[in-house]
Enzyme design. Sequence first.
Site, mmCIF file in Angstrom:
data_model
loop_
_atom_site.group_PDB
_atom_site.id
_atom_site.type_symbol
_atom_site.label_atom_id
_atom_site.label_comp_id
_atom_site.label_asym_id
_atom_site.label_seq_id
_atom_site.Cartn_x
_atom_site.Cartn_y
_atom_site.Cartn_z
ATOM 1 N N GLU A 56 2.672 32.264 1.476
ATOM 2 C CA GLU A 56 2.954 30.867 1.497
ATOM 3 C C GLU A 56 2.336 29.812 0.411
ATOM 4 O OE1 GLU A 56 2.932 29.542 5.477
ATOM 5 O OE2 GLU A 56 3.931 31.026 6.091
ATOM 6 N N CYS A 57 1.990 30.373 -0.782
ATOM 7 C CA CYS A 57 1.449 29.783 -1.812
ATOM 8 C C CYS A 57 2.265 29.172 -2.771
ATOM 9 C CB CYS A 57 0.347 30.804 -2.357
ATOM 10 S SG CYS A 57 -0.795 29.743 -3.630
#
Length: 187
Positions: A56-57
């Site tokens: 989720e970066c």
Amino acid sequence: MVAATVAAAWLLLWAAACAQQEQDFYDFKAVNIRGKLVSLEKYRGSVSLVVNVASECGFTDQHYRALQQLQRDLGPHHFNVLAFPCNQFGQQEPDSNKEIESFARRTYSVSFPMFSKIAVTGTGAHPAFKYLAQTSGKEPTWNFWKYLVAPDGKVVGAWDPTVSVEEVRPQITALVRKLILLKREDL
């Protein structure tokens, strides 16, 4: 008698220090994404790009795509991306190992080895990442740190996530080419 005992103790300490200095990345073990303990020794003799990944970066899409392309292009030539999920930076890898693997395979068709989620910094850091940070002088400060490991297990490069895989690719390719030439000479 005392002198001999002191000399023997010194010799043991010296031998232990030398043994510690001989350690390299491939001397460690890690649990793969499916829960099996794996000796990193199985990658000795190959070039490895070791990366702490997160699903989720902001760097996820760019890096996963480039890492998979690198694996596709160089994997047949004694090269592996070794991905270690980590939730230490921004809590951007919150899911279970099963969900992480499903995401990576479904979204990016990853074919490179993935390992169980670990800590890469601090007192709880995985020993392999402690080794990478100590020998490179660069400890991860965010997701997608990249460490280039030579076939002998020594770290030859380290880059933060702002350095793209494409920027690192020439160094990786040069190391893989060197390895291919060495293997040809052995024939």
